[in-house]
Design a protein around this motif. Structure first.
Motif, PDB file in Angstrom:
ATOM      1  N   ARG A  13      36.047  36.914  29.958  1.00 45.44           N
ATOM      2  CA  ARG A  13      35.109  35.989  30.590  1.00 45.44           C
ATOM      3  C   ARG A  13      34.928  36.430  32.039  1.00 45.44           C
ATOM      4  NH1 ARG A  13      38.478  32.148  27.979  1.00 45.44           N
ATOM      5  NH2 ARG A  13      39.218  31.325  29.981  1.00 45.44           N
ATOM      6  N   LEU A  14      33.708  36.813  32.380  1.00 47.10           N
ATOM      7  CA  LEU A  14      33.459  37.397  33.697  1.00 47.10           C
ATOM      8  C   LEU A  14      33.867  36.485  34.851  1.00 47.10           C
ATOM      9  CD1 LEU A  14      32.360  39.742  35.371  1.00 47.10           C
ATOM     10  CD2 LEU A  14      30.064  38.741  35.137  1.00 47.10           C
ATOM     11  N   PRO A  15      33.492  35.204  34.878  1.00 50.47           N
ATOM     12  CA  PRO A  15      33.909  34.360  36.009  1.00 50.47           C
ATOM     13  C   PRO A  15      35.434  34.289  36.152  1.00 50.47           C
ATOM     14  CG  PRO A  15      32.155  33.291  34.774  1.00 50.47           C
ATOM     15  CD  PRO A  15      32.601  34.463  33.956  1.00 50.47           C
ATOM     16  N   LEU A  16      36.144  34.221  35.028  1.00 50.93           N
ATOM     17  CA  LEU A  16      37.604  34.171  35.078  1.00 50.93           C
ATOM     18  C   LEU A  16      38.162  35.445  35.694  1.00 50.93           C
ATOM     19  CD1 LEU A  16      40.411  33.063  34.316  1.00 50.93           C
ATOM     20  CD2 LEU A  16      40.085  34.080  32.046  1.00 50.93           C
ATOM     21  N   LYS A  17      37.664  36.578  35.265  1.00 49.31           N
ATOM     22  CA  LYS A  17      38.169  37.842  35.792  1.00 49.31           C
ATOM     23  C   LYS A  17      37.814  37.998  37.271  1.00 49.31           C
ATOM     24  CE  LYS A  17      38.267  40.467  31.441  1.00 49.31           C
ATOM     25  NZ  LYS A  17      39.652  40.976  31.428  1.00 49.31           N
ATOM     26  N   GLN A  18      36.606  37.602  37.655  1.00 50.21           N
ATOM     27  CA  GLN A  18      36.224  37.702  39.064  1.00 50.21           C
ATOM     28  C   GLN A  18      37.131  36.834  39.938  1.00 50.21           C
ATOM     29  OE1 GLN A  18      32.034  36.701  38.747  1.00 50.21           O
ATOM     30  NE2 GLN A  18      31.432  38.846  38.963  1.00 50.21           N
ATOM     31  N   GLU A  19      37.465  35.656  39.437  1.00 51.48           N
ATOM     32  CA  GLU A  19      38.395  34.794  40.171  1.00 51.48           C
ATOM     33  C   GLU A  19      39.776  35.445  40.276  1.00 51.48           C
ATOM     34  OE1 GLU A  19      40.600  30.442  39.700  1.00 51.48           O
ATOM     35  OE2 GLU A  19      38.934  30.980  38.380  1.00 51.48           O
ATOM     36  N   LEU A  20      40.224  36.058  39.200  1.00 50.71           N
ATOM     37  CA  LEU A  20      41.518  36.743  39.212  1.00 50.71           C
ATOM     38  C   LEU A  20      41.527  37.886  40.213  1.00 50.71           C
ATOM     39  CD1 LEU A  20      42.690  37.005  35.498  1.00 50.71           C
ATOM     40  CD2 LEU A  20      43.928  35.945  37.393  1.00 50.71           C
ATOM     41  N   PHE A  21      40.461  38.671  40.237  1.00 47.64           N
ATOM     42  CA  PHE A  21      40.446  39.816  41.145  1.00 47.64           C
ATOM     43  C   PHE A  21      40.424  39.380  42.597  1.00 47.64           C
ATOM     44  CE2 PHE A  21      38.632  42.228  37.397  1.00 47.64           C
ATOM     45  CZ  PHE A  21      39.816  42.888  37.149  1.00 47.64           C
ATOM     46  N   ALA A  22      39.812  38.242  42.881  1.00 50.68           N
ATOM     47  CA  ALA A  22      39.857  37.713  44.250  1.00 50.68           C
ATOM     48  C   ALA A  22      41.298  37.387  44.634  1.00 50.68           C
ATOM     49  CB  ALA A  22      38.969  36.472  44.361  1.00 50.68           C
ATOM     50  N   ARG A  23      42.036  36.789  43.721  1.00 45.74           N
ATOM     51  CA  ARG A  23      43.440  36.467  43.996  1.00 45.74           C
ATOM     52  C   ARG A  23      44.286  37.742  44.081  1.00 45.74           C
ATOM     53  NH1 ARG A  23      45.294  32.081  39.683  1.00 45.74           N
ATOM     54  NH2 ARG A  23      47.220  32.205  40.957  1.00 45.74           N
ATOM     55  N   ILE A  24      44.002  38.677  43.202  1.00 45.05           N
ATOM     56  CA  ILE A  24      44.793  39.917  43.172  1.00 45.05           C
ATOM     57  C   ILE A  24      44.622  40.703  44.462  1.00 45.05           C
ATOM     58  CG2 ILE A  24      44.942  42.195  42.086  1.00 45.05           C
ATOM     59  CD1 ILE A  24      44.316  40.736  39.403  1.00 45.05           C
ATOM     60  N   GLU A  25      43.372  40.909  44.894  1.00 45.68           N
ATOM     61  CA  GLU A  25      43.158  41.734  46.080  1.00 45.68           C
ATOM     62  C   GLU A  25      43.668  41.058  47.348  1.00 45.68           C
ATOM     63  OE1 GLU A  25      39.151  42.679  47.106  1.00 45.68           O
ATOM     64  OE2 GLU A  25      38.417  40.632  46.884  1.00 45.68           O
ATOM     65  N   ALA A  26      43.752  39.732  47.325  1.00 41.67           N
ATOM     66  CA  ALA A  26      44.266  39.018  48.492  1.00 41.67           C
ATOM     67  C   ALA A  26      45.775  39.155  48.614  1.00 41.67           C
ATOM     68  CB  ALA A  26      43.880  37.545  48.413  1.00 41.67           C
ATOM     69  N   ALA A  27      46.475  39.299  47.490  1.00 41.71           N
ATOM     70  CA  ALA A  27      47.937  39.311  47.510  1.00 41.71           C
ATOM     71  C   ALA A  27      48.546  40.689  47.322  1.00 41.71           C
ATOM     72  CB  ALA A  27      48.476  38.370  46.428  1.00 41.71           C
ATOM     73  N   ALA A  28      47.822  41.609  46.680  1.00 43.93           N
ATOM     74  CA  ALA A  28      48.368  42.945  46.430  1.00 43.93           C
ATOM     75  C   ALA A  28      48.295  43.797  47.689  1.00 43.93           C
ATOM     76  CB  ALA A  28      47.580  43.616  45.309  1.00 43.93           C
ATOM     77  N   PRO A  29      49.150  44.798  47.813  1.00 46.42           N
ATOM     78  CA  PRO A  29      49.075  45.699  48.962  1.00 46.42           C
ATOM     79  C   PRO A  29      47.690  46.333  49.088  1.00 46.42           C
ATOM     80  CG  PRO A  29      51.095  46.064  47.740  1.00 46.42           C
ATOM     81  CD  PRO A  29      50.265  45.136  46.911  1.00 46.42           C
ATOM     82  N   GLU A  30      47.335  46.702  50.289  1.00 38.97           N
ATOM     83  CA  GLU A  30      45.995  47.209  50.573  1.00 38.97           C
ATOM     84  C   GLU A  30      45.642  48.425  49.722  1.00 38.97           C
ATOM     85  OE1 GLU A  30      43.520  49.170  54.322  1.00 38.97           O
ATOM     86  OE2 GLU A  30      45.474  48.219  54.648  1.00 38.97           O
ATOM     87  N   GLY A  31      46.611  49.291  49.481  1.00 40.02           N
ATOM     88  CA  GLY A  31      46.330  50.515  48.753  1.00 40.02           C
ATOM     89  C   GLY A  31      46.580  50.442  47.266  1.00 40.02           C
ATOM     90  N   ALA A  32      46.867  49.255  46.729  1.00 41.81           N
ATOM     91  CA  ALA A  32      47.175  49.146  45.306  1.00 41.81           C
ATOM     92  C   ALA A  32      45.945  49.440  44.456  1.00 41.81           C
ATOM     93  CB  ALA A  32      47.711  47.757  44.981  1.00 41.81           C
ATOM     94  N   LEU A  33      46.144  50.189  43.388  1.00 47.64           N
ATOM     95  CA  LEU A  33      45.093  50.427  42.412  1.00 47.64           C
ATOM     96  C   LEU A  33      44.968  49.197  41.524  1.00 47.64           C
ATOM     97  CD1 LEU A  33      43.151  52.475  40.947  1.00 47.64           C
ATOM     98  CD2 LEU A  33      45.112  52.994  39.474  1.00 47.64           C
ATOM     99  N   ILE A  34      43.730  48.760  41.261  1.00 51.82           N
ATOM    100  CA  ILE A  34      43.488  47.598  40.399  1.00 51.82           C
ATOM    101  C   ILE A  34      42.676  48.068  39.201  1.00 51.82           C
ATOM    102  CG2 ILE A  34      42.480  45.298  40.250  1.00 51.82           C
ATOM    103  CD1 ILE A  34      42.800  45.065  43.286  1.00 51.82           C
ATOM    104  N   ALA A  35      43.215  47.853  37.993  1.00 52.27           N
ATOM    105  CA  ALA A  35      42.557  48.311  36.770  1.00 52.27           C
ATOM    106  C   ALA A  35      42.407  47.151  35.795  1.00 52.27           C
ATOM    107  CB  ALA A  35      43.366  49.432  36.120  1.00 52.27           C
ATOM    108  N   SER A  36      41.299  47.151  35.078  1.00 51.60           N
ATOM    109  CA  SER A  36      41.048  46.123  34.072  1.00 51.60           C
ATOM    110  C   SER A  36      41.042  46.757  32.686  1.00 51.60           C
ATOM    111  CB  SER A  36      39.693  45.449  34.313  1.00 51.60           C
ATOM    112  OG  SER A  36      39.394  44.543  33.262  1.00 51.60           O
ATOM    113  N   SER A  37      41.643  46.083  31.723  1.00 52.97           N
ATOM    114  CA  SER A  37      41.656  46.551  30.339  1.00 52.97           C
ATOM    115  C   SER A  37      40.422  46.110  29.563  1.00 52.97           C
ATOM    116  CB  SER A  37      42.899  46.017  29.613  1.00 52.97           C
ATOM    117  OG  SER A  37      44.077  46.504  30.196  1.00 52.97           O
ATOM    118  N   THR A  38      39.443  45.510  30.243  1.00 53.76           N
ATOM    119  CA  THR A  38      38.279  44.974  29.556  1.00 53.76           C
ATOM    120  C   THR A  38      37.663  45.979  28.584  1.00 53.76           C
ATOM    121  OG1 THR A  38      36.112  43.947  29.843  1.00 53.76           O
ATOM    122  CG2 THR A  38      36.698  45.676  31.398  1.00 53.76           C
TER     123      THR A  38
END
Length: 331
Positions: free
Chosen positions: A109-134
């Motif tokens: 669900r796109l809105p759910l994932k977009q909300e998750l990525f907002a939380r992830i990028e706010a809390a994860a280290p600046e250089g962390a790689l973010i990958a989705s299994s979509t």
């Protein structure tokens, strides 16, 4: 690993650190997330898992014990050692804090994932790689609301990830080159075969191929040409074996004899092209669903899901091992 291809913000991913000190966050612990968590732990990474389900701890343990029994002697040791590398945490922020890589596996669900990525990028280290299994959503859409879209890629595995090697790495419009390289290096480090797609497309590649073939399977069974069991046998005793060892282009190149692909297309291509113009479009209406489901359910009646998946996984691992042994002997 995790080389910086020149993009800013990649320093943490590009750092040369011993694998046993690397931290991976797995967000979402359904079938795919559980497989990823187990695989990452088996390759020496420490893993934090987050999922809102109350039974996630028990599910992680069951997945790890399945993997350990399936691939005895795999990197990382036995079930207890793998479980010692996995921590189940209560929220997204706790999971991604300090993570070098985040693998997201939430519902499609796109809105759910977009909300998750907002939380992830706010809390994860600046250089962390973010990958989705979509398997269906475009990375550009997933990253639309992100402040740091350059570090998001799709890392789409073919199920089950702990067995099948493929990971489709799909960059979005604003994905940085360093993130693509980091994703490829990371997936290779856990034994996967990453393939980078040149552009975004719905369904990516493997699922588009699978869906197209399945459409023809449904039509053939619905028309009474073969039963579902007979169709499975036809595939596993012919193109399944062929394509496990040589893909469609290589297979038809060899099928053209010494003249190769050119000869094949010149002599057999016209007939194939005529068939392409008549593409049957079966309907997944109630009668068709009932017919196919009933045939498959009757065939596997009395066999537990766990029993069926273990048999499948062992057979697929054996095929991969035998194929790779032949390839290694040719090098």
């Amino acid at each position: 690993m995790w080389s910086d291809a020149g993009g800013s913000g990649a320093s943490a991913v590009g750092a040369q650190v011993d694998r046993n000190q690397r931290q991976v966050a797995v967000i979402g612990a359904g079938t795919i997330g559980l497989s990823w968590a187990t695989l990452f732990a088996a390759h020496g990474f420490t893993v934090r898992v987050q999922d809102p389900r109350p039974d996630v701890g028990a599910e992680v343990e069951a997945a790890v014990r399945h993997y350990a029994g399936l691939q005895a002697g795999a990197a990382g040791g036995g079930a207890e050692e793998l479980l010692g590398r996995i921590e189940v945490v209560g929220d997204v922020e706790a999971a991604v804090t300090g993570a070098d890589v985040v693998q997201e596996n939430a519902p499609e669900r796109l809105p759910l994932k977009q909300e998750l990525f907002a939380r992830i990028e706010a809390a994860a280290p600046e250089g962390a790689l973010i990958a989705s299994s979509t398997s269906a959503l475009m990375p550009s859409d997933l990253a639309r609301e992100m402040r740091t879209p350059e570090r998001l890629v799709v890392g789409h595995p073919f199920n089950p990830p702990e067995v099948l090697p493929l990971v489709e790495v799909v960059p979005g419009e604003r994905t940085a080159p360093w993130a693509v390289e980091a994703a490829v290096d990371f997936y290779r480090s856990v034994g996967k075969k990453p393939v980078v797609l040149h552009k975004e497309i719905g369904g990516f590649v493997a699922n588009r191929l699978q869906s197209t073939l399945f459409r023809e399977c449904v039509w053939l069974v619905s028309q009474g040409v073969v039963s579902a069991a007979e169709l499975d046998e036809i595939v596993t005793e012919s193109i399944g074996i062929r394509w496990a060892t040589a893909g469609p282009f290589e297979s038809f190149h060899l099928g053209g004899g010494p003249g190769g692909m050119r000869h094949f297309l010149e002599h057999l291509g016209p007939g194939m092209a005529r068939r392409w113009k008549v593409v049957e479009q079966p309907e997944l209406d109630e009668p068709t669903v009932e017919m196919i489901s009933s045939q498959v359910e009757e065939r596997f009646a009395g066999r537990r899901y766990e029993e069926l998946t273990e048999a499948r996984d062992r057979a697929q691992l054996a095929v991969i091992e035998a194929r790779d042994a032949v390839r290694d002997g040719q090098d």
